[in-house]
Design a protein around this motif. Structure first.
Motif, PDB file in Angstrom:
ATOM      1  N   GLN A   1       0.839  -1.206   0.000  1.00 13.16           N
ATOM      2  CA  GLN A   1       0.000   0.000   0.000  1.00 13.16           C
ATOM      3  C   GLN A   1       0.871   1.252   0.000  1.00 13.16           C
ATOM      4  O   GLN A   1       0.584   2.235  -0.702  1.00 13.16           O
ATOM      5  CB  GLN A   1      -0.920  -0.006   1.231  1.00 13.16           C
ATOM      6  N   ALA A   2       1.962   1.223   0.786  1.00 14.70           N
ATOM      7  CA  ALA A   2       2.877   2.361   0.818  1.00 14.70           C
ATOM      8  C   ALA A   2       3.553   2.550  -0.533  1.00 14.70           C
ATOM      9  O   ALA A   2       3.723   3.682  -1.010  1.00 14.70           O
ATOM     10  CB  ALA A   2       3.915   2.161   1.916  1.00 14.70           C
ATOM     11  N   LEU A   3       3.939   1.448  -1.159  1.00  8.87           N
ATOM     12  CA  LEU A   3       4.591   1.524  -2.471  1.00  8.87           C
ATOM     13  C   LEU A   3       3.659   2.186  -3.491  1.00  8.87           C
ATOM     14  O   LEU A   3       4.089   3.048  -4.276  1.00  8.87           O
ATOM     15  CB  LEU A   3       4.994   0.128  -2.930  1.00  8.87           C
ATOM     16  N   VAL A   4       2.402   1.804  -3.494  1.00  9.47           N
ATOM     17  CA  VAL A   4       1.456   2.389  -4.448  1.00  9.47           C
ATOM     18  C   VAL A   4       1.336   3.892  -4.211  1.00  9.47           C
ATOM     19  O   VAL A   4       1.227   4.682  -5.167  1.00  9.47           O
ATOM     20  CB  VAL A   4       0.090   1.689  -4.343  1.00  9.47           C
ATOM     21  N   GLN A   5       1.373   4.325  -2.942  1.00 10.76           N
ATOM     22  CA  GLN A   5       1.272   5.754  -2.655  1.00 10.76           C
ATOM     23  C   GLN A   5       2.469   6.545  -3.176  1.00 10.76           C
ATOM     24  O   GLN A   5       2.372   7.760  -3.352  1.00 10.76           O
ATOM     25  CB  GLN A   5       1.120   5.993  -1.150  1.00 10.76           C
ATOM     26  N   LEU A   6       3.594   5.885  -3.432  1.00 15.31           N
ATOM     27  CA  LEU A   6       4.753   6.579  -3.979  1.00 15.31           C
ATOM     28  C   LEU A   6       4.562   6.958  -5.445  1.00 15.31           C
ATOM     29  O   LEU A   6       5.270   7.834  -5.963  1.00 15.31           O
ATOM     30  CB  LEU A   6       6.007   5.709  -3.846  1.00 15.31           C
ATOM     31  N   LEU A   7       3.645   6.315  -6.119  1.00 15.95           N
ATOM     32  CA  LEU A   7       3.412   6.576  -7.539  1.00 15.95           C
ATOM     33  C   LEU A   7       2.480   7.771  -7.714  1.00 15.95           C
ATOM     34  O   LEU A   7       1.818   8.203  -6.769  1.00 15.95           O
ATOM     35  CB  LEU A   7       2.805   5.336  -8.196  1.00 15.95           C
ATOM     36  N   PRO A   8       2.393   8.332  -8.914  1.00  7.74           N
ATOM     37  CA  PRO A   8       1.444   9.426  -9.145  1.00  7.74           C
ATOM     38  C   PRO A   8       0.020   8.993  -8.789  1.00  7.74           C
ATOM     39  O   PRO A   8      -0.338   7.811  -8.921  1.00  7.74           O
ATOM     40  CB  PRO A   8       1.588   9.690 -10.655  1.00  7.74           C
ATOM     41  N   PRO A   9      -0.824   9.914  -8.344  1.00  2.21           N
ATOM     42  CA  PRO A   9      -2.166   9.534  -7.882  1.00  2.21           C
ATOM     43  C   PRO A   9      -3.038   8.899  -8.958  1.00  2.21           C
ATOM     44  O   PRO A   9      -3.996   8.183  -8.635  1.00  2.21           O
ATOM     45  CB  PRO A   9      -2.761  10.860  -7.396  1.00  2.21           C
ATOM     46  N   GLN A  10      -2.684   9.111 -10.232  1.00  2.99           N
ATOM     47  CA  GLN A  10      -3.467   8.482 -11.306  1.00  2.99           C
ATOM     48  C   GLN A  10      -3.422   6.962 -11.247  1.00  2.99           C
ATOM     49  O   GLN A  10      -4.234   6.281 -11.881  1.00  2.99           O
ATOM     50  CB  GLN A  10      -2.965   8.944 -12.672  1.00  2.99           C
ATOM     51  N   VAL A  11      -2.489   6.383 -10.461  1.00  4.44           N
ATOM     52  CA  VAL A  11      -2.401   4.932 -10.359  1.00  4.44           C
ATOM     53  C   VAL A  11      -3.672   4.336  -9.760  1.00  4.44           C
ATOM     54  O   VAL A  11      -3.958   3.152  -9.937  1.00  4.44           O
ATOM     55  CB  VAL A  11      -1.161   4.526  -9.525  1.00  4.44           C
ATOM     56  N   TYR A  12      -4.475   5.150  -9.070  1.00  3.37           N
ATOM     57  CA  TYR A  12      -5.704   4.657  -8.463  1.00  3.37           C
ATOM     58  C   TYR A  12      -6.877   4.626  -9.444  1.00  3.37           C
ATOM     59  O   TYR A  12      -7.976   4.220  -9.075  1.00  3.37           O
ATOM     60  CB  TYR A  12      -6.064   5.514  -7.243  1.00  3.37           C
ATOM     61  N   ARG A  13      -6.651   5.047 -10.671  1.00  4.50           N
ATOM     62  CA  ARG A  13      -7.730   4.945 -11.663  1.00  4.50           C
ATOM     63  C   ARG A  13      -7.800   3.529 -12.219  1.00  4.50           C
ATOM     64  O   ARG A  13      -6.845   2.758 -12.102  1.00  4.50           O
ATOM     65  CB  ARG A  13      -7.534   5.987 -12.760  1.00  4.50           C
ATOM     66  N   ARG A  14      -8.913   3.201 -12.854  1.00  2.94           N
ATOM     67  CA  ARG A  14      -9.203   1.809 -13.203  1.00  2.94           C
ATOM     68  C   ARG A  14      -9.086   1.512 -14.691  1.00  2.94           C
ATOM     69  O   ARG A  14      -9.522   0.458 -15.153  1.00  2.94           O
ATOM     70  CB  ARG A  14     -10.603   1.431 -12.702  1.00  2.94           C
ATOM     71  N   ALA A  15      -8.529   2.414 -15.429  1.00  4.00           N
ATOM     72  CA  ALA A  15      -8.279   2.199 -16.855  1.00  4.00           C
ATOM     73  C   ALA A  15      -6.963   2.882 -17.196  1.00  4.00           C
ATOM     74  O   ALA A  15      -6.517   3.785 -16.471  1.00  4.00           O
ATOM     75  CB  ALA A  15      -9.419   2.761 -17.700  1.00  4.00           C
ATOM     76  N   PRO A  16      -6.301   2.470 -18.289  1.00  2.09           N
ATOM     77  CA  PRO A  16      -4.994   3.042 -18.623  1.00  2.09           C
ATOM     78  C   PRO A  16      -5.021   4.562 -18.724  1.00  2.09           C
ATOM     79  O   PRO A  16      -5.927   5.150 -19.320  1.00  2.09           O
ATOM     80  CB  PRO A  16      -4.676   2.397 -19.979  1.00  2.09           C
ATOM     81  N   VAL A  17      -4.017   5.183 -18.100  1.00  2.00           N
ATOM     82  CA  VAL A  17      -3.885   6.645 -18.110  1.00  2.00           C
ATOM     83  C   VAL A  17      -2.662   6.979 -18.956  1.00  2.00           C
ATOM     84  O   VAL A  17      -1.526   6.746 -18.534  1.00  2.00           O
ATOM     85  CB  VAL A  17      -3.714   7.196 -16.686  1.00  2.00           C
ATOM     86  N   PRO A  18      -2.845   7.497 -20.163  1.00  9.64           N
ATOM     87  CA  PRO A  18      -1.686   7.782 -21.022  1.00  9.64           C
ATOM     88  C   PRO A  18      -0.917   9.002 -20.531  1.00  9.64           C
ATOM     89  O   PRO A  18      -1.446   9.881 -19.850  1.00  9.64           O
ATOM     90  CB  PRO A  18      -2.326   8.048 -22.389  1.00  9.64           C
ATOM     91  N   GLY A  19       0.352   9.029 -20.891  1.00 10.10           N
ATOM     92  CA  GLY A  19       1.173  10.207 -20.650  1.00 10.10           C
ATOM     93  C   GLY A  19       1.699  10.365 -19.242  1.00 10.10           C
ATOM     94  O   GLY A  19       2.251  11.414 -18.911  1.00 10.10           O
ATOM     95  N   VAL A  20       1.561   9.336 -18.407  1.00  6.65           N
ATOM     96  CA  VAL A  20       2.056   9.418 -17.026  1.00  6.65           C
ATOM     97  C   VAL A  20       3.357   8.635 -16.925  1.00  6.65           C
ATOM     98  O   VAL A  20       3.479   7.519 -17.449  1.00  6.65           O
ATOM     99  CB  VAL A  20       1.027   8.858 -16.032  1.00  6.65           C
ATOM    100  N   ARG A  21       4.310   9.215 -16.277  1.00  2.49           N
ATOM    101  CA  ARG A  21       5.590   8.542 -16.046  1.00  2.49           C
ATOM    102  C   ARG A  21       5.489   7.810 -14.707  1.00  2.49           C
ATOM    103  O   ARG A  21       5.414   8.431 -13.650  1.00  2.49           O
ATOM    104  CB  ARG A  21       6.715   9.568 -16.024  1.00  2.49           C
ATOM    105  N   TRP A  22       5.476   6.495 -14.743  1.00  2.16           N
ATOM    106  CA  TRP A  22       5.254   5.693 -13.539  1.00  2.16           C
ATOM    107  C   TRP A  22       6.597   5.439 -12.861  1.00  2.16           C
ATOM    108  O   TRP A  22       7.270   4.449 -13.119  1.00  2.16           O
ATOM    109  CB  TRP A  22       4.561   4.377 -13.897  1.00  2.16           C
ATOM    110  N   ALA A  23       6.974   6.360 -11.988  1.00  2.00           N
ATOM    111  CA  ALA A  23       8.290   6.294 -11.348  1.00  2.00           C
ATOM    112  C   ALA A  23       8.142   6.305  -9.832  1.00  2.00           C
ATOM    113  O   ALA A  23       7.380   7.100  -9.269  1.00  2.00           O
ATOM    114  CB  ALA A  23       9.158   7.460 -11.798  1.00  2.00           C
ATOM    115  N   LEU A  24       8.891   5.423  -9.171  1.00  2.21           N
ATOM    116  CA  LEU A  24       8.966   5.369  -7.716  1.00  2.21           C
ATOM    117  C   LEU A  24      10.228   6.094  -7.266  1.00  2.21           C
ATOM    118  O   LEU A  24      11.332   5.737  -7.705  1.00  2.21           O
ATOM    119  CB  LEU A  24       9.025   3.920  -7.232  1.00  2.21           C
TER     120      LEU A  24
END
Length: 535
Positions: free
Chosen positions: A93-116
């Motif tokens: 749960q903590a790891l997920v919070q390190l990512l941009p908040p769009q990670v909580y959406r339920r379909a692909p979000v284009p243009g986001v850099r998924w970096a921890l």
């Protein structure tokens, strides 16, 4: 991050998730790994396949507590270590919070850099019972919304759902041996609108219940997220829905309808042996459905007027050798307690049950301030602190006239953040009886899941941190972190209360509330707890 971790050490660089990112975990963490895949895949669109040596590795560490974790992110990999599967889950749960908040959406979000970001985190909870009481008796919450609420609890590392399933206004749990409990008791023909005695009714039927298959699903779903569901079956008061289904359980035996008003109801159970047998039979099915160590039996707000006026009840008291009505309720609670104890469970009840003699294993939910917590701990009972003046989330959130159906005293985010389940007057030995605490969400005035959102968030975020983190906390630091967390709630579609007040659709203009001052509330509670023995 919410709750705030015990230690946070930033590193250098970041770990970017891409199509080559893999996950690894031993077999005993396969469910946690599957949850992490399910949490990351929808928004990122990444496959995140399992591999022998993963970019993100989940592992167990014997030296950590069962719910403790370490999270380390480096430029090339990340590791989540926990003392048990629950600890690893909280690390995820903590790891997920390190990512941009769009990670909580339920379909692909284009243009986001998924970096921890590179970081090392160590964390462990202060209390073992970190809970929420959710009332689905006054207003029914459909199954999918209960599952959603469980996900929101897990996000905040809450681990106990106290599920209030029965009351005067509805019986929400299928009991196979007593089918009329839901055939009749799950429905009322209308509901009171507003908090004052003279408030009108809406003329609209309301109801619903959970089948036993629904309950098994909800309990299993919660367990996968390391949440224990503690059921509550009210008795011997708050039972008119049961009396509507089976009038012979009542003192008068007269037919009743499922209650359509709010407040304390005079109709209570009789104390015949057949009624005890009825409720122990209900509890047998409850225990088959809920593996929780604790089973709630209510015990709150039970008026004694019917018992006092009824000749048969007076005769029954003489047969039992009970001298007064408080002793009669204690006798009834003890019978349920004996039944639960024989089955290896523990009775969980509201602090009114302290007004009689209790079995040693009973656990107390202290709601009328902290008097019950002090009294119970000093008498050797375990305690879950949930004082209404600190953690009742159905209470109004400000003095503003725009608050929807304002009830009782205002409880702001800052107010609930200050909650500490341990009364300062307890000795260290007595304080060990404080299992933790919970927020309570009563739903007389919350007729939809979106209204529950408004009442619960972000106050529940603050209470989650109060129950997880050390006693020494800084609200200004929480306030600084909260806006980033609200973006996560936005992504999840949570209709929380904004700091500047309710949005127009969250208001209830023209519907009367019942606001009181803290002084009025203190005087009222002092009268209610006068019968609790404190030593």
């Amino acid at each position: 991050m919410i709750p705030r971790p015990l230690t946070w050490t930033p590193g250098t660089g970041e770990l970017v998730l891409d199509s080559g990112t893999t996950l690894a975990a031993p077999d005993e963490l396969s469910d946690v790994l599957a949850w992490l895949q399910g949490a990351l895949r929808p928004a990122t669109g990444l496959p995140l396949r399992q591999a022998g040596h993963g970019t993100i590795t989940l592992t167990l560490a014997d030296e950590l507590g069962a719910e403790a974790f370490e999270l380390e992110v480096r430029a090339e990999s990340a590791t989540v270590r926990g003392g048990g599967p629950a600890g690893v889950f909280y690390g995820c749960q903590a790891l997920v919070q390190l990512l941009p908040p769009q990670v909580y959406r339920r379909a692909p979000v284009p243009g986001v850099r998924w970096a921890l970001p590179a970081v090392r985190v160590y964390d462990a909870p202060r209390f073992g019972w970190r809970g929420v009481m959710l009332d689905v008796a006054r207003h029914f919450m459909p199954k999918h919304d209960v599952l959603r609420f469980i996900d929101l609890m897990a996000m905040h590392r809450l681990n106990t759902l106290h599920w209030h399933l029965t009351d005067d206004q509805g019986w929400r749990l299928e009991i196979l041996r007593y089918p009329r409990l839901t055939e009749v008791g799950a429905w009322r023909h209308e509901s009171q609108v507003g908090a004052v005695q003279e408030a009108p009714s809406d003329g609209r039927p309301h109801g619903g219940f959970y089948t036993q298959d629904d309950v098994r699903e909800i309990v299993a779903y919660a367990a996968q997220r390391f949440i224990t569901v503690v059921p509550e079956i009210e008795s011997p008061g708050h039972v008119q829905a049961a009396l509507a289904a089976y009038p012979q359980l009542g003192v008068s035996g007269r037919p009743l309808e499922v209650f359509t008003r709010w407040g304390i109801n005079p109709n209570v159970l009789n104390v015949e042996e057949s009624t005890v047998d009825f409720f122990t039979g209900v509890l047998d099915e409850v225990m088959q459905l809920f593996p929780s160590r604790w089973i709630g039996v209510g015990g709150d707000e039970c008026p004694k007027d019917q018992w006092r006026a009824d000749p048969r009840t007076r005769q029954r008291m003489a047969e039992l050798g009970v001298s007064d009505e408080a002793g009669l309720q204690a006798w009834f609670m003890r019978r349920l307690d004996d039944h639960l104890t024989a089955a290896g469970r523990r009775l969980f009840g509201w602090d009114e049950i302290l007004e009689g003699e209790l079995a040693p294993g009973a656990t107390i939910a202290s709601w009328r301030g902290m008097t019950g917590a002090v009294a119970a701990a000093r008498r050797g009972h375990d305690v879950v602190a949930c004082p209404d003046d600190q953690v009742y989330l159905d209470y109004r959130q400000s003095e503003s006239p725009d608050e929807p159906i304002p009830v009782a005293i205002p409880l702001s985010v800052e107010d609930v953040y200050a909650f500490d389940p341990v009364p300062p007057q307890l000795t260290p030995g007595e304080a060990r009886h404080i299992l933790g605490g919970q927020a309570n969400i009563w739903t007389e005035h919350a007729d939809s899941p979106r209204t529950v959102d408004y009442l619960a968030f972000p106050r529940l975020c603050a209470i989650a941190e109060a129950l997880w983190s050390p006693a020494e906390r800084d609200f200004s630091d929480f306030e600084r972190r909260l806006p980033a967390h609200l973006h996560r709630l936005d992504a999840l579609g949570v209709e929380y209360r904004h700091a500047d007040g309710p949005r127009p659709w969250q208001r209830r203009p023209g519907v009367p509330g019942r606001p009181v001052t803290r002084e009025q509330r203190a005087e009222h509670i002092a009268r209610l707890v006068a019968n609790i023995r404190t030593s």
